[in-house]
Design a protein around this motif. Structure first.
Motif, PDB file in Angstrom:
ATOM      1  N   ALA A 142      -1.412   1.240 -10.659  1.00 31.81           N
ATOM      2  CA  ALA A 142      -0.740   2.148  -9.728  1.00 31.81           C
ATOM      3  C   ALA A 142      -1.751   2.813  -8.801  1.00 31.81           C
ATOM      4  CB  ALA A 142       0.060   3.206 -10.496  1.00 31.81           C
ATOM      5  N   MET A 143      -2.900   3.209  -9.331  1.00 33.97           N
ATOM      6  CA  MET A 143      -3.922   3.842  -8.496  1.00 33.97           C
ATOM      7  C   MET A 143      -4.508   2.850  -7.495  1.00 33.97           C
ATOM      8  SD  MET A 143      -5.897   6.493 -11.038  1.00 33.97           S
ATOM      9  CE  MET A 143      -5.982   5.476 -12.502  1.00 33.97           C
ATOM     10  N   VAL A 144      -4.743   1.629  -7.942  1.00 41.61           N
ATOM     11  CA  VAL A 144      -5.255   0.586  -7.041  1.00 41.61           C
ATOM     12  C   VAL A 144      -4.253   0.342  -5.913  1.00 41.61           C
ATOM     13  CG1 VAL A 144      -5.720  -1.899  -6.896  1.00 41.61           C
ATOM     14  CG2 VAL A 144      -6.803  -0.527  -8.690  1.00 41.61           C
ATOM     15  N   GLU A 145      -2.972   0.282  -6.273  1.00 40.48           N
ATOM     16  CA  GLU A 145      -1.936   0.068  -5.252  1.00 40.48           C
ATOM     17  C   GLU A 145      -1.903   1.222  -4.254  1.00 40.48           C
ATOM     18  OE1 GLU A 145       2.886  -0.473  -4.965  1.00 40.48           O
ATOM     19  OE2 GLU A 145       1.877  -1.079  -6.813  1.00 40.48           O
ATOM     20  N   LYS A 146      -2.070   2.445  -4.727  1.00 37.44           N
ATOM     21  CA  LYS A 146      -2.098   3.597  -3.820  1.00 37.44           C
ATOM     22  C   LYS A 146      -3.279   3.505  -2.856  1.00 37.44           C
ATOM     23  CE  LYS A 146       0.399   6.958  -6.590  1.00 37.44           C
ATOM     24  NZ  LYS A 146       1.424   7.402  -5.651  1.00 37.44           N
ATOM     25  N   LEU A 147      -4.430   3.083  -3.357  1.00 42.01           N
ATOM     26  CA  LEU A 147      -5.584   2.894  -2.476  1.00 42.01           C
ATOM     27  C   LEU A 147      -5.295   1.820  -1.425  1.00 42.01           C
ATOM     28  CD1 LEU A 147      -8.630   3.021  -4.924  1.00 42.01           C
ATOM     29  CD2 LEU A 147      -8.181   4.570  -3.022  1.00 42.01           C
ATOM     30  N   GLN A 148      -4.715   0.725  -1.861  1.00 37.03           N
ATOM     31  CA  GLN A 148      -4.404  -0.350  -0.927  1.00 37.03           C
ATOM     32  C   GLN A 148      -3.391   0.109   0.125  1.00 37.03           C
ATOM     33  OE1 GLN A 148      -3.447  -3.190  -4.089  1.00 37.03           O
ATOM     34  NE2 GLN A 148      -5.046  -4.546  -3.257  1.00 37.03           N
ATOM     35  N   ASP A 149      -2.370   0.836  -0.313  1.00 43.24           N
ATOM     36  CA  ASP A 149      -1.372   1.352   0.623  1.00 43.24           C
ATOM     37  C   ASP A 149      -2.002   2.316   1.618  1.00 43.24           C
ATOM     38  OD1 ASP A 149       0.571  -0.133  -0.643  1.00 43.24           O
ATOM     39  OD2 ASP A 149       1.422   1.564  -1.753  1.00 43.24           O
ATOM     40  N   TYR A 150      -2.888   3.181   1.125  1.00 38.03           N
ATOM     41  CA  TYR A 150      -3.544   4.148   2.009  1.00 38.03           C
ATOM     42  C   TYR A 150      -4.376   3.432   3.069  1.00 38.03           C
ATOM     43  CZ  TYR A 150      -6.549   7.840   3.728  1.00 38.03           C
ATOM     44  OH  TYR A 150      -7.218   8.711   4.557  1.00 38.03           O
ATOM     45  N   PHE A 151      -5.178   2.479   2.634  1.00 36.00           N
ATOM     46  CA  PHE A 151      -6.018   1.753   3.591  1.00 36.00           C
ATOM     47  C   PHE A 151      -5.153   1.027   4.618  1.00 36.00           C
ATOM     48  CE2 PHE A 151      -9.606   2.873   1.223  1.00 36.00           C
ATOM     49  CZ  PHE A 151     -10.753   2.442   1.879  1.00 36.00           C
ATOM     50  N   ASP A 152      -4.049   0.475   4.159  1.00 32.16           N
ATOM     51  CA  ASP A 152      -3.173  -0.259   5.062  1.00 32.16           C
ATOM     52  C   ASP A 152      -2.494   0.673   6.061  1.00 32.16           C
ATOM     53  OD1 ASP A 152      -1.810  -2.586   6.025  1.00 32.16           O
ATOM     54  OD2 ASP A 152      -0.027  -1.906   4.920  1.00 32.16           O
ATOM     55  N   SER A 153      -1.919   1.769   5.577  1.00 32.24           N
ATOM     56  CA  SER A 153      -1.136   2.642   6.461  1.00 32.24           C
ATOM     57  C   SER A 153      -1.996   3.584   7.298  1.00 32.24           C
ATOM     58  CB  SER A 153      -0.124   3.456   5.657  1.00 32.24           C
ATOM     59  OG  SER A 153      -0.786   4.336   4.787  1.00 32.24           O
ATOM     60  N   GLU A 154      -3.069   4.104   6.738  1.00 31.56           N
ATOM     61  CA  GLU A 154      -3.874   5.106   7.454  1.00 31.56           C
ATOM     62  C   GLU A 154      -5.054   4.507   8.221  1.00 31.56           C
ATOM     63  OE1 GLU A 154      -3.021   8.308   7.720  1.00 31.56           O
ATOM     64  OE2 GLU A 154      -1.260   7.885   6.482  1.00 31.56           O
ATOM     65  N   LEU A 155      -5.612   3.424   7.715  1.00 31.81           N
ATOM     66  CA  LEU A 155      -6.795   2.848   8.347  1.00 31.81           C
ATOM     67  C   LEU A 155      -6.526   1.480   8.969  1.00 31.81           C
ATOM     68  CD1 LEU A 155      -9.332   3.744   5.501  1.00 31.81           C
ATOM     69  CD2 LEU A 155      -8.861   5.040   7.584  1.00 31.81           C
ATOM     70  N   ASP A 156      -5.281   1.020   8.804  1.00 36.00           N
ATOM     71  CA  ASP A 156      -4.893  -0.288   9.312  1.00 36.00           C
ATOM     72  C   ASP A 156      -5.893  -1.362   8.888  1.00 36.00           C
ATOM     73  OD1 ASP A 156      -3.094  -1.939  10.628  1.00 36.00           O
ATOM     74  OD2 ASP A 156      -4.196  -1.825  12.523  1.00 36.00           O
ATOM     75  N   GLN A 157      -6.208  -1.316   7.603  1.00 37.05           N
ATOM     76  CA  GLN A 157      -7.200  -2.242   7.056  1.00 37.05           C
ATOM     77  C   GLN A 157      -6.722  -2.728   5.688  1.00 37.05           C
ATOM     78  OE1 GLN A 157     -11.141  -0.610   6.028  1.00 37.05           O
ATOM     79  NE2 GLN A 157     -11.912  -1.989   7.600  1.00 37.05           N
ATOM     80  N   GLU A 158      -6.818  -4.020   5.462  1.00 39.04           N
ATOM     81  CA  GLU A 158      -6.396  -4.577   4.182  1.00 39.04           C
ATOM     82  C   GLU A 158      -7.517  -4.395   3.154  1.00 39.04           C
ATOM     83  OE1 GLU A 158      -5.065  -8.803   2.225  1.00 39.04           O
ATOM     84  OE2 GLU A 158      -4.780  -8.501   4.368  1.00 39.04           O
ATOM     85  N   LEU A 159      -7.148  -3.911   1.998  1.00 40.03           N
ATOM     86  CA  LEU A 159      -8.103  -3.710   0.910  1.00 40.03           C
ATOM     87  C   LEU A 159      -7.706  -4.652  -0.220  1.00 40.03           C
ATOM     88  CD1 LEU A 159     -10.524  -1.902   0.078  1.00 40.03           C
ATOM     89  CD2 LEU A 159      -8.864  -0.358  -0.970  1.00 40.03           C
ATOM     90  N   GLU A 160      -8.546  -5.625  -0.479  1.00 40.52           N
ATOM     91  CA  GLU A 160      -8.261  -6.608  -1.524  1.00 40.52           C
ATOM     92  C   GLU A 160      -8.304  -5.952  -2.900  1.00 40.52           C
ATOM     93  OE1 GLU A 160      -7.328  -9.723  -1.021  1.00 40.52           O
ATOM     94  OE2 GLU A 160      -7.542  -9.542   1.150  1.00 40.52           O
ATOM     95  N   GLN A 161      -7.683  -6.583  -3.876  1.00 41.55           N
ATOM     96  CA  GLN A 161      -7.595  -6.072  -5.247  1.00 41.55           C
ATOM     97  C   GLN A 161      -8.969  -5.712  -5.804  1.00 41.55           C
ATOM     98  OE1 GLN A 161      -4.671  -5.765  -7.019  1.00 41.55           O
ATOM     99  NE2 GLN A 161      -5.590  -5.145  -8.940  1.00 41.55           N
ATOM    100  N   PHE A 162      -9.924  -6.613  -5.718  1.00 38.74           N
ATOM    101  CA  PHE A 162     -11.262  -6.371  -6.265  1.00 38.74           C
ATOM    102  C   PHE A 162     -11.920  -5.177  -5.588  1.00 38.74           C
ATOM    103  CE2 PHE A 162     -15.865  -6.952  -6.128  1.00 38.74           C
ATOM    104  CZ  PHE A 162     -16.156  -7.001  -7.490  1.00 38.74           C
ATOM    105  N   ASP A 163     -11.813  -5.112  -4.261  1.00 41.37           N
ATOM    106  CA  ASP A 163     -12.416  -4.000  -3.518  1.00 41.37           C
ATOM    107  C   ASP A 163     -11.761  -2.670  -3.878  1.00 41.37           C
ATOM    108  OD1 ASP A 163     -14.165  -5.722  -2.200  1.00 41.37           O
ATOM    109  OD2 ASP A 163     -12.746  -6.071  -0.559  1.00 41.37           O
ATOM    110  N   ALA A 164     -10.452  -2.686  -4.054  1.00 39.43           N
ATOM    111  CA  ALA A 164      -9.744  -1.459  -4.429  1.00 39.43           C
ATOM    112  C   ALA A 164     -10.163  -1.006  -5.820  1.00 39.43           C
ATOM    113  CB  ALA A 164      -8.234  -1.686  -4.374  1.00 39.43           C
ATOM    114  N   GLU A 165     -10.314  -1.944  -6.753  1.00 34.95           N
ATOM    115  CA  GLU A 165     -10.770  -1.598  -8.098  1.00 34.95           C
ATOM    116  C   GLU A 165     -12.195  -1.047  -8.069  1.00 34.95           C
ATOM    117  OE1 GLU A 165     -10.184  -5.040 -10.534  1.00 34.95           O
ATOM    118  OE2 GLU A 165      -7.998  -4.839 -10.479  1.00 34.95           O
ATOM    119  N   PHE A 166     -13.052  -1.658  -7.266  1.00 34.67           N
ATOM    120  CA  PHE A 166     -14.429  -1.198  -7.113  1.00 34.67           C
ATOM    121  C   PHE A 166     -14.459   0.211  -6.535  1.00 34.67           C
ATOM    122  CE2 PHE A 166     -18.405  -0.815  -4.740  1.00 34.67           C
ATOM    123  CZ  PHE A 166     -19.331  -1.137  -5.726  1.00 34.67           C
ATOM    124  N   LEU A 167     -13.633   0.472  -5.515  1.00 32.99           N
ATOM    125  CA  LEU A 167     -13.565   1.792  -4.898  1.00 32.99           C
ATOM    126  C   LEU A 167     -13.037   2.827  -5.896  1.00 32.99           C
ATOM    127  CD1 LEU A 167     -14.026   3.331  -2.261  1.00 32.99           C
ATOM    128  CD2 LEU A 167     -11.691   2.734  -1.605  1.00 32.99           C
TER     129      LEU A 167
END
Length: 81
Positions: free
Chosen positions: A13-38
């Motif tokens: 759920a936290m990884v998905e929130k990071l991915q959603d944030y990057f997508d909606s606020e930064l217009d940038q796709e965050l892959e699963q591995f990168d989101a987990e690393f972040l």
């Protein structure tokens, strides 16, 4: 402080929130591995600050409740001669 462990569902759920944030606020796709690393980076580097603030907040609530109980105990004290 020991490492805080999250269930796989919480972590996902936290990884998905990071991915959603990057997508909606930064217009940038965050892959699963990168989101987990972040997520791991935030947990390790700044997580303790949030954890400690939570402890301070909990202590303030606890102290407030103890003060109220103390007032109630004082209020039922019997008068002595």
């Amino acid at each position: 402080m020991s490492r805080i462990e999250f269930s796989s569902e919480q972590r996902a759920a936290m990884v998905e929130k990071l991915q959603d944030y990057f997508d909606s606020e930064l217009d940038q796709e965050l892959e699963q591995f990168d989101a987990e690393f972040l997520l791991d980076f935030f947990s390790k580097e700044i997580g303790a600050h949030f954890y400690n603030q939570g402890l301070h907040d909990a202590r303030a609530v606890f102290e407030s409740r103890i003060e109220a109980i103390d007032d109630e105990i004082y209020a039922i004290e019997k008068e002595t001669n």
